[in-house]
Write an enzyme that holds these catalytic residues in place. Structure first.
Site, PDB file in Angstrom:
ATOM      1  N   HIS A  21       0.816  -1.216   0.000  1.00  0.00           N
ATOM      2  CA  HIS A  21       0.000   0.000   0.000  1.00  0.00           C
ATOM      3  C   HIS A  21       0.850   1.267   0.000  1.00  0.00           C
ATOM      4  CE1 HIS A  21       0.419  -0.174   4.519  1.00  0.00           C
ATOM      5  NE2 HIS A  21       0.415   1.133   4.366  1.00  0.00           N
ATOM      6  N   ASP A  28      -0.227  -7.660   1.564  1.00  0.00           N
ATOM      7  CA  ASP A  28       0.299  -6.294   1.623  1.00  0.00           C
ATOM      8  C   ASP A  28       1.828  -6.332   1.712  1.00  0.00           C
ATOM      9  OD1 ASP A  28       0.449  -3.561   1.770  1.00  0.00           O
ATOM     10  OD2 ASP A  28      -0.163  -3.436   3.880  1.00  0.00           O
ATOM     11  N   SER A  84       4.402   2.092   8.131  1.00  0.00           N
ATOM     12  CA  SER A  84       4.061   1.096   7.129  1.00  0.00           C
ATOM     13  C   SER A  84       5.272   0.693   6.309  1.00  0.00           C
ATOM     14  CB  SER A  84       2.994   1.645   6.181  1.00  0.00           C
ATOM     15  OG  SER A  84       1.787   1.821   6.852  1.00  0.00           O
ATOM     16  N   GLY A  85       5.421  -0.615   6.113  1.00  0.00           N
ATOM     17  CA  GLY A  85       6.501  -1.123   5.300  1.00  0.00           C
ATOM     18  C   GLY A  85       7.752  -1.467   6.087  1.00  0.00           C
TER      19      GLY A  85
END
Length: 254
Positions: free
Chosen positions: A65, A110, A204-205
């Site tokens: 994402h 994801d 995120s990530g």
């Protein structure tokens, strides 16, 4: 009263993806996590940031994402606002999200590989993070860590890498909060809801690191950012990771 309960239940199930923060942690020792990557991303409507981590000289692993129309990776950073001599700024040549990732269902698969335009120069401040085996497991109660750049609380910002220790939770814990929590085959539930220590909205990530191995990728959380949080389980995607990187020749210097 019924309406209030309905609203509360709705809010517990809402997830958002925004630039991230580490909650309840502290500043990391500079360059103690040489695998960390800071991602600068342009989308059609805005500029965002994410985390990621180096897994080969020319590949960074992150969350799907976090994809944008234009992406740049900064390696070897501690303070992202300073031009540290250790920093390597490398544009992304190719973003490769998992083939079964869908923006309409952003909580599943994801995971994304970023092929860099040139290979990173490995130093004491830029290096790999080990990936798990295909059969690797984490168990409830295990203590791991996560790191990232950004806010550390409401109206509190930082430009240096922060880190925090977090505990693995049971799948049932996340199933209570998230309708989109699938199961232990693709997700890891992380962070005690009674202790406000967590990654949040868009670290995120970044990697969930357990015993010096990347076991998860920061994926999604409740809207208020409080734990638990859901991570993509890397071991379930190792075949795809290995086959994808193998299919692209290691890039030389520009």
């Amino acid at each position: 009263l019924h309406a209030s309960k309905t609203l509360t239940a709705y809010l517990l199930c809402v997830r958002i993806f925004l630039p991230g923060k580490i909650i309840g942690g502290h500043e990391a020792i500079p360059h103690s996590r040489p695998y960390m990557a800071f991602l600068q991303i342009k989308t059609l409507f805005q500029k965002i940031t994410c985390g990621g981590f180096l897994v080969r000289e020319d590949f960074v692993l992150t969350a799907a994402h976090c994809r944008g129309s234009s992406m740049k990776v900064i390696l070897g950073a501690h303070n992202i606002k300073e031009r540290e001599s250790s920093q390597q700024v490398i544009p992304v040549k190719r973003a490769i999200p998992h083939p079964n990732y869908q923006r309409k269902k952003p909580h599943l698969n994801d995971i994304m590989l970023l092929q860099l335009k040139k290979k990173a120069n490995l130093t004491d401040k830029v290096s790999f993070l080990r990936l798990p085996t295909k059969t690797a497991q984490v168990t409830p109660g295990m203590v791991c860590s996560v790191a990232g750049w950004g806010s550390t609380g409401v109206k509190k910002t930082t430009v240096t890498l922060h880190e925090v220790e977090v505990k693995i939770q049971t799948d049932q814990e996340c199933m209570f909060y998230f309708k989109s929590y699938y199961n232990e085959s693709v997700h890891i539930c992380v962070g005690d809801h009674n202790i406000n220590k967590s990654s949040s909205q868009g670290d995120s990530g970044g990697p969930l690191v357990c015993n010096d191995v990347a076991q998860g990728i920061v994926s999604f959380a409740k809207q208020d950012g409080t734990p638990p949080r859901v991570y993509t389980k890397i071991s379930s995607f190792m075949r795809w990771i290995e086959e994808t990187m193998r299919s692209f020749k290691l890039q030389g210097p520009d």
